[in-house]
Write an enzyme that holds these catalytic residues in place. Structure first.
Site, PDB file in Angstrom:
ATOM      1  N   SER A 252       0.653  -1.145  -0.161  1.00  0.00           N
ATOM      2  CA  SER A 252      -0.077   0.163  -0.050  1.00  0.00           C
ATOM      3  C   SER A 252       0.726   1.064   0.245  1.00  0.00           C
ATOM      4  O   SER A 252       2.111   1.303   0.666  1.00  0.00           O
ATOM      5  CB  SER A 252      -1.031   0.116   1.067  1.00  0.00           C
ATOM      6  OG  SER A 252      -0.041   0.258   2.415  1.00  0.00           O
ATOM      7  N   LYS A 253       0.372   2.361  -0.713  1.00  0.00           N
ATOM      8  CA  LYS A 253       1.121   3.451  -0.501  1.00  0.00           C
ATOM      9  C   LYS A 253       1.398   4.025   0.649  1.00  0.00           C
ATOM     10  O   LYS A 253       2.350   5.084   0.662  1.00  0.00           O
ATOM     11  CB  LYS A 253       0.425   4.557  -1.799  1.00  0.00           C
ATOM     12  CG  LYS A 253      -0.837   4.944  -1.152  1.00  0.00           C
ATOM     13  CD  LYS A 253      -1.280   6.083  -2.475  1.00  0.00           C
ATOM     14  CE  LYS A 253      -2.668   6.401  -2.062  1.00  0.00           C
ATOM     15  NZ  LYS A 253      -3.294   7.087  -3.370  1.00  0.00           N
ATOM     16  N   ARG A 254       0.492   3.846   1.747  1.00  0.00           N
ATOM     17  CA  ARG A 254       1.115   4.342   3.009  1.00  0.00           C
ATOM     18  C   ARG A 254       2.475   3.803   3.556  1.00  0.00           C
ATOM     19  O   ARG A 254       3.126   4.508   4.251  1.00  0.00           O
ATOM     20  CB  ARG A 254       0.118   4.006   3.714  1.00  0.00           C
ATOM     21  CG  ARG A 254      -1.402   4.307   3.753  1.00  0.00           C
ATOM     22  CD  ARG A 254      -2.055   5.389   4.363  1.00  0.00           C
ATOM     23  NE  ARG A 254      -3.444   6.000   3.942  1.00  0.00           N
ATOM     24  CZ  ARG A 254      -3.345   6.937   3.313  1.00  0.00           C
ATOM     25  NH1 ARG A 254      -2.017   7.623   2.750  1.00  0.00           N
ATOM     26  NH2 ARG A 254      -4.343   7.165   2.544  1.00  0.00           N
TER      27      ARG A 254
END
Ligand code: GLU
Length: 500
Positions: A252-254
């Protein structure tokens, strides 16, 4: 039989490394069997799909060296390859299902469905459609349609029994039909959902092997049932393992940049990134970690794909990229790559315009523009010391601006200015205060090139990553803080409309 595989991205965001990974495996499989690889755009979600995203996906995949035999840009005998251009095909197929009694019109209102969902949740039962409209008579359906009542078309699902999914990489998976929802096939606006469009297209485009991410395995029963309803032979299914963050959660981009654009802008070589994606769940029979697309395609054997969640590890990717730089390039070629990457007029002139008024000698230029040509600045709490803003306020600003910029599709200086000013007002910060943490996050300095232009030139991928990393450098946010800030964000002007 000619093997035909496909990648079917939805153009709803930035080009994702996961899309390239799935594309690579589909391409290798097709090549190895002397078959074809197709690119289809699944833009049935008219609200979230954009042509900009589609163009970005196509150009990222091409940059990586992935080529398709048929697609919206190159054409082909089974087109159109964009689902938004195939609405009539889906309508005709839905009509067939209705006629044969495999589907039904459903007039339930959003309110009824919401009340049903709440009641099911309260009873801790299965959440799903209850078949309310299943037994409407033909006459009633016609009357309600002629009154102009909105309706969707849903597929019928067997009340009992199990669906067996055969997958190239797994033992047969069994899912009880009771667990499967009466899926909407045609929405009230007359457009198909993913499930109908996907099955109809895979059949009409003569796809023989569907290789996609394992998150789709739960959709397989609906798809297999649709093939049965239509009387078609289903393709061979193969659900590939999802890419993971180093902590094994879904990529995930987090936690990791996921946009291919980020890797391009950071100066990863396309052949190295592609090679790295080839190492996700796959190892060459000779154990070699550095290999080309041709080599991978030649020795590809899908049965050897390992299901143990492949970790997308930036350090490993960087190591591999370094090998390509050291081992594959002469100094001249290395120079060419740098020029192609960022040391060119197209990228450089807009940057020079930002500093021309502020220098006396040419040698003053590079120190002022380093942040456009390097990775993220090294930051500490000290970097964010400010006479008015506390560290907590800095973190709030970083979170809210990140959140706002994540949802932004238009990325020019005016839009960025307008959005950040609106955010500053909503949060009660003076614009100079709001911009301070952003200057630091983007350039490492409190004083730097004009902020909106800097954001614009750095582009969404690098800018978003730097803001996220700055927040991390300050210790990040706890889950609770995140939830609170998220709630607060939604109440801000513009907060509800923009998704991350
Ligand atoms: N449009 C789907 C996606 O975005 C495609 C899934 C599939 O390959 O069936 O992932």
């Amino acid at each position: 039989m000619t093997v035909r595989t496909r990648i079917a991205p939805s153009p709803t965001g930035d080009p994702h490394v996961g899309t390239a990974y799935i594309a690579l495996f589909n391409l290798c499989f097709a090549r190895q069997h002397g078959g074809q690889f197709i690119l289809r755009i699944e833009d049935t979600d008219a609200v979230r799909s954009t042509r900009e995203s589609e163009a970005a996906i196509l150009s990222s995949l091409r940059w990586l060296g992935l080529h398709w035999d048929e697609g919206p840009d190159v054409g082909g005998p089974k087109g159109p390859y964009r689902q938004s251009e195939r609405a009539d095909i889906y309508k005709a197929h839905a009509a067939q299902l209705l006629e044969r009694g495999h589907a039904f019109e459903c007039f339930c209102t959003a309110e009824r469905l919401e009340a049903l969902r709440k009641a099911q949740l309260a009873e801790k039962g299965r959440v799903g459609y209850d078949g309310h409209c299943l037994s409407l008579s033909k006459q009633e359906v016609e009357e309600r349609k002629s009154r102009g009542e909105p309706f969707v078309v849903r597929m019928k699902i067997p009340a009992t029994g199990v669906c067996v999914i055969n997958d190239l990489l797994r033992d047969p998976v069994e899912i009880e039909w009771q667990q499967v929802d009466m899926q909407v096939l045609i929405k009230a606006d007359g457009l198909p959902t993913y499930h109908l469009a996907n099955v109809v297209d895979d059949h009409l485009m003569e796809i023989t092997h569907v290789m996609r991410g394992e998150e789709w395995i739960t959709s397989a029963p609906k798809h297999l049932l649709l093939y049965q309803y239509f009387g078609w032979q289903p393709p061979v299914l193969c659900h590939l393992p999802l890419l993971r963050n180093p902590d094994k959660s879904k990529l995930s981009k987090r936690k990791n940049p996921t946009s291919i654009g980020y890797y391009r802008r950071m100066g990863y070589l396309p052949e190295a990134l592609l090679n790295y994606l080839g190492m996700m769940g796959w190892t060459m029979p000779n154990g070699e970690e550095k290999f080309t697309l041709d080599e991978m395609a030649q020795s590809f054997d899908v049965k050897r794909v390992s299901l143990g969640g492949p970790v997308f590890d930036l350090a490993k990717l960087s190591w591999l990229n370094g090998r390509y730089i050291r081992e594959n390039l002469t100094a001249d070629q290395f120079a060419d790559r740098l020029v192609e990457w960022a040391l060119n007029r197209e990228y450089g002139v807009p940057i020079l315009k930002l500093v021309q008024e502020r220098v006396e000698r040419l040698s003053d230029v590079l120190p002022k523009v380093g942040h456009f040509f390097s990775g993220s600045p090294a930051l500490t709490e000290q970097s964010f010391a400010h006479k008015k803003l506390s560290l907590d306020e800095v973190k709030r600003i970083l979170f809210f601006s990140s959140r706002r910029l994540d949802g932004l599709r238009k990325w020019d200086a005016e839009t960025l200015k307008a959005e950040l000013e609106r955010l500053g007002e909503g949060l009660g910060f003076k614009i100079r205060e709001l911009l301070f943490p952003l200057f630091v996050a983007l350039s490492g300095n409190a004083v730097s090139t004009p902020l909106y232009d800097t954001l614009h030139i750095l582009g969404p991928d690098l800018s978003r990553t730097r803001l996220r990393e700055a927040l991390q450098a300050l210790g990040g946010l706890s889950k609770k803080q995140l939830e609170e800030l998220e709630r607060e964000y939604r109440k801000l002007p513009g907060g509800e409309t923009e998704g991350a």
